[in-house]
Design a protein around this motif. Sequence first.
Motif, mmCIF file in Angstrom:
data_model
loop_
_atom_site.group_PDB
_atom_site.id
_atom_site.type_symbol
_atom_site.label_atom_id
_atom_site.label_comp_id
_atom_site.label_asym_id
_atom_site.label_seq_id
_atom_site.Cartn_x
_atom_site.Cartn_y
_atom_site.Cartn_z
ATOM 1 N N ARG A 21 0.968 -0.946 -0.080
ATOM 2 C CA ARG A 21 0.066 -0.022 0.049
ATOM 3 C C ARG A 21 0.824 1.238 0.145
ATOM 4 O O ARG A 21 1.722 1.489 1.179
ATOM 5 N N VAL A 22 1.129 2.004 -1.048
ATOM 6 C CA VAL A 22 1.758 3.177 -1.295
ATOM 7 C C VAL A 22 1.181 4.626 -0.721
ATOM 8 O O VAL A 22 1.797 5.315 -0.577
ATOM 9 N N LEU A 23 -0.394 4.456 -0.777
ATOM 10 C CA LEU A 23 -0.827 5.701 -0.448
ATOM 11 C C LEU A 23 -2.050 5.319 0.472
ATOM 12 O O LEU A 23 -2.552 4.485 -0.064
ATOM 13 N N GLN A 41 9.833 12.108 1.306
ATOM 14 C CA GLN A 41 11.048 11.571 0.967
ATOM 15 C C GLN A 41 10.992 10.710 -0.338
ATOM 16 O O GLN A 41 9.844 10.574 -0.752
ATOM 17 N N ASN A 42 12.099 10.294 -0.744
ATOM 18 C CA ASN A 42 11.838 9.522 -1.987
ATOM 19 C C ASN A 42 11.113 8.014 -1.834
ATOM 20 O O ASN A 42 11.338 7.513 -0.901
ATOM 21 N N GLY A 43 10.171 8.042 -2.672
ATOM 22 C CA GLY A 43 9.212 6.897 -2.452
ATOM 23 C C GLY A 43 8.001 7.008 -1.612
ATOM 24 O O GLY A 43 7.167 6.274 -1.161
ATOM 25 N N SER A 44 7.917 8.311 -1.189
ATOM 26 C CA SER A 44 6.675 8.618 -0.215
ATOM 27 C C SER A 44 5.419 8.724 -0.832
ATOM 28 O O SER A 44 4.363 8.743 0.010
ATOM 29 N N GLY A 45 5.316 8.727 -2.292
ATOM 30 C CA GLY A 45 4.246 8.489 -3.067
ATOM 31 C C GLY A 45 3.742 9.697 -3.664
ATOM 32 O O GLY A 45 2.570 9.788 -4.370
ATOM 33 N N LYS A 46 4.515 10.615 -3.747
ATOM 34 C CA LYS A 46 4.037 11.961 -4.690
ATOM 35 C C LYS A 46 3.712 11.915 -6.246
ATOM 36 O O LYS A 46 2.718 12.096 -6.511
ATOM 37 N N SER A 47 4.572 11.021 -6.595
ATOM 38 C CA SER A 47 4.207 10.809 -8.182
ATOM 39 C C SER A 47 3.084 9.819 -8.377
ATOM 40 O O SER A 47 2.321 10.104 -9.478
ATOM 41 N N THR A 48 2.886 8.837 -7.464
ATOM 42 C CA THR A 48 1.788 7.944 -7.537
ATOM 43 C C THR A 48 0.611 8.788 -7.421
ATOM 44 O O THR A 48 -0.167 8.640 -8.063
ATOM 45 N N LEU A 49 0.477 9.723 -6.520
ATOM 46 C CA LEU A 49 -0.694 10.647 -6.280
ATOM 47 C C LEU A 49 -0.871 11.500 -7.554
ATOM 48 O O LEU A 49 -2.041 11.487 -8.044
ATOM 49 N N SER A 205 8.819 19.211 -5.276
ATOM 50 C CA SER A 205 10.122 19.463 -5.281
ATOM 51 C C SER A 205 10.885 19.063 -4.163
ATOM 52 O O SER A 205 10.390 18.632 -3.109
ATOM 53 N N HIS A 206 12.068 18.839 -4.487
ATOM 54 C CA HIS A 206 13.018 18.395 -3.196
ATOM 55 C C HIS A 206 13.917 19.509 -2.816
ATOM 56 O O HIS A 206 14.960 19.287 -2.050
ATOM 57 N N SER A 207 13.738 20.743 -3.461
ATOM 58 C CA SER A 207 14.678 21.839 -2.845
ATOM 59 C C SER A 207 13.937 22.364 -1.901
ATOM 60 O O SER A 207 12.982 23.072 -1.883
ATOM 61 N N ARG A 405 12.076 -0.260 -12.703
ATOM 62 C CA ARG A 405 11.071 0.723 -13.326
ATOM 63 C C ARG A 405 10.108 0.848 -12.115
ATOM 64 O O ARG A 405 9.427 1.960 -12.360
ATOM 65 N N GLU A 406 10.099 0.171 -11.368
ATOM 66 C CA GLU A 406 9.029 0.452 -10.161
ATOM 67 C C GLU A 406 9.426 1.204 -9.044
ATOM 68 O O GLU A 406 8.785 1.240 -8.006
ATOM 69 N N LEU A 407 10.459 1.369 -9.093
ATOM 70 C CA LEU A 407 11.345 2.369 -7.887
ATOM 71 C C LEU A 407 11.019 3.550 -8.298
ATOM 72 O O LEU A 407 10.815 4.111 -9.419
ATOM 73 N N SER A 408 10.792 4.382 -7.168
ATOM 74 C CA SER A 408 10.618 6.015 -7.212
ATOM 75 C C SER A 408 11.783 6.441 -7.914
ATOM 76 O O SER A 408 13.103 5.923 -7.912
ATOM 77 N N GLY A 409 11.938 7.897 -8.298
ATOM 78 C CA GLY A 409 12.633 8.418 -8.868
ATOM 79 C C GLY A 409 14.138 8.446 -8.033
ATOM 80 O O GLY A 409 15.247 8.179 -8.469
ATOM 81 N N GLY A 410 14.120 8.878 -6.892
ATOM 82 C CA GLY A 410 15.166 9.026 -6.007
ATOM 83 C C GLY A 410 15.741 7.607 -5.778
ATOM 84 O O GLY A 410 17.096 7.452 -5.310
ATOM 85 N N ASN A 411 14.845 6.504 -5.343
ATOM 86 C CA ASN A 411 15.622 5.200 -5.340
ATOM 87 C C ASN A 411 16.207 4.877 -6.601
ATOM 88 O O ASN A 411 17.090 3.866 -6.475
HETATM 89 N N1 LIG Z 1 4.271 0.396 -11.044
HETATM 90 C C1 LIG Z 1 4.654 0.392 -9.741
HETATM 91 N N2 LIG Z 1 4.654 -1.030 -9.393
HETATM 92 C C2 LIG Z 1 5.008 -1.162 -7.952
HETATM 93 N N3 LIG Z 1 5.201 -0.423 -7.055
HETATM 94 C C3 LIG Z 1 5.487 1.015 -7.383
HETATM 95 C C4 LIG Z 1 4.847 1.285 -8.874
HETATM 96 N N4 LIG Z 1 5.108 2.773 -8.954
HETATM 97 C C5 LIG Z 1 5.474 3.087 -7.790
HETATM 98 N N5 LIG Z 1 5.601 2.142 -6.752
HETATM 99 C C6 LIG Z 1 6.353 2.256 -5.677
HETATM 100 O O1 LIG Z 1 5.258 3.085 -4.816
HETATM 101 C C7 LIG Z 1 6.208 3.929 -3.924
HETATM 102 C C8 LIG Z 1 5.911 5.394 -4.176
HETATM 103 O O2 LIG Z 1 6.731 5.880 -5.461
HETATM 104 P P1 LIG Z 1 6.468 7.288 -6.116
HETATM 105 O O3 LIG Z 1 7.129 7.175 -7.244
HETATM 106 O O4 LIG Z 1 5.111 7.784 -5.825
HETATM 107 O O5 LIG Z 1 7.351 7.954 -4.884
HETATM 108 P P2 LIG Z 1 7.703 9.519 -4.773
HETATM 109 O O6 LIG Z 1 7.286 9.963 -3.686
HETATM 110 O O7 LIG Z 1 7.410 10.265 -6.168
HETATM 111 O O8 LIG Z 1 9.529 9.668 -4.721
HETATM 112 P P3 LIG Z 1 10.723 10.065 -5.618
HETATM 113 O O9 LIG Z 1 10.825 11.633 -4.840
HETATM 114 O O10 LIG Z 1 11.815 9.451 -5.455
HETATM 115 O O11 LIG Z 1 10.362 10.513 -6.990
HETATM 116 C C9 LIG Z 1 7.469 3.412 -3.973
HETATM 117 O O12 LIG Z 1 7.568 2.535 -3.098
HETATM 118 C C10 LIG Z 1 7.380 2.866 -5.511
HETATM 119 O O13 LIG Z 1 8.268 1.707 -5.183
#
Ligand SMILES: Nc1ncnc2c1ncn2[C@@H]1O[C@H](COP(=O)(O)OP(=O)(O)OP(=O)(O)O)[C@@H](O)[C@H]1O
Length: 509
Positions: A21-23, A41-49, A205-207, A405-411
């Motif tokens: 559960r990412v959000l 933080q990286n991976g906190s869910g911003k892009s997913t939102l 932003s991360h800045s 490809r499933e990692l967030s950008g920072g990860n």
């Molecule tokens: N398609 C996917 N399948 C599985 N997990 C995913 C997928 N997309 C994102 N995730 C997971 O969802 C979580 C949130 O990722 P997200 O890209 O939203 O983070 P973020 O806050 O934008 O990070 P960053 O600042 O590093 O870009 C991460 O743990 C990521 O690995």
Amino acid sequence: MTSASPRLEMLGISKTFGQHRVLSEVDLVVGPGEIRGLAGQNGSGKSTLIKILTGVHRPDPGSTIRVDGAPLDLPVRWTAAHAAGIAVVHQDLGLLDHLTVAENVCVGGFPTRHGRIDRRRRDRLAARTLERIGADVSPLAVVGELTAAERAEVAIARALRDHAPGGGLIVLDESTRLLRGADLERAHTLLRRLAETGSSILLISHSMSELQSLPGRVTVLRDGRVSADLGVTVEPISEARIARAMLGDAVDEFRRGTRARPADDVPRVRVEGLTGAHVREAAFEIGRGEVLGITGAPASGYEEIPLLLTGARAARAGTAQVGEHSVDLTRAGVRHALRAGIVLVPERRDRDGLALELSVADNVTLPRLGSRSRFYLSRSWRDRQAARAIRDHGVRPAAPRALVRELSGGNQQKALLAKWLSAQPVLLVLHEPTQAVDVGARRDILARISAAADDGASVLVVSSEADDLAAVCDRVLVCTSEGDLVETSSTDSAVLLDHVFATYTEERS
Ligand SMILES: Nc1ncnc2c1ncn2[C@@H]1O[C@H](COP(=O)(O)OP(=O)(O)OP(=O)(O)O)[C@@H](O)[C@H]1O
């Protein structure tokens, strides 16, 4: 729709990938004419939102999205979001360098006549949009020749092209991260002006300095939940408050201790006569265990040095002596460079650095495969190596078999660093190593760069971030407008910025 409605309401948003559960019930509300920051933080869910808002991902049941009071059907269809006034400017801006400004502004919405692009209307539409947002860019200019600030303006113009003036919401997904100094100020002025007309802005932003200066409020995500909603009316938005909400703690600055270079130290890396499209006959040395920085004014050309040095781009002239290896940089390919122990951690991790369709374990062990016999290439060896890299670099999720490809950008950025450090390079070249990472990860990355030098690597950090260079470098060279490298009097960040500013004004005068 009522005039009292918020521009955007995302309520109770949850998202689960498989078991993960990412959000969790995230609420995000943005008012008309508001600039709202989104941090985490990286991976906190911003892009997913944002991907839920633009229809890339389907949210879990129970989520609600309204724009100007009107509900959007879920999952969102992009055409519906677009019609409601949602626009996104992505990290890389998504511009086509060989096309004109007008062509770029109109991509996805060319005016046509008898089934063909109507060029006059296209150019007029682009000119009108640019004028509306106050961008001083010619519609006929070729995008590849624009400055970073102008490129950002073209991307913003494209995003707002179809919006009614004063309406809509523009999401900037780390799209200001390549802007520095005067260019960043110019983009901020444009965004403030847009907000004054009534358009809303959501700034990811991360800045820390950008989050403190531009938005009125900042929503902070932590582990997929809203951990804080910071606003100026309560208390100024400070770096410490944002960091605490993101990480649960404030973050100490990393600073590499000063180290005196032994008088009899023979430099292990010696670069001579390095000439590229911009750099001219550059020469520098790096000792064993030394961290050298190179910087310059944005787009002044110093950015080509990492590519020329690592065989990614052929130099017009130049040699590198790396330990016992002598490398002709006019002929070198990446393989030659690797054989000499030169490794590049590139700026564009998605394009140049990682195999996105492979697992974290495959990626971080790739550079070492050549040095292992096939007999030892067991899956468990890979998993062990990967587990160590994940632990040392704090990659999340901590799953060796997760696809990159499933990692967030920072990860992804952390996995990239883990991959190349595992190669135990003689010369480690890093290009913008802290791009797109959060404050905590930035600190860890700087500490790891310093540790690689302490373990004996010669390190070159090519970066536009004065604070990063000040934190980690023993010496710094600035690239002048003529393409020469000049050593700075100290590595203090204020001194570095003064040097860079001097070359910048020199270039424009
Ligand atoms: N398609 C996917 N399948 C599985 N997990 C995913 C997928 N997309 C994102 N995730 C997971 O969802 C979580 C949130 O990722 P997200 O890209 O939203 O983070 P973020 O806050 O934008 O990070 P960053 O600042 O590093 O870009 C991460 O743990 C990521 O690995």
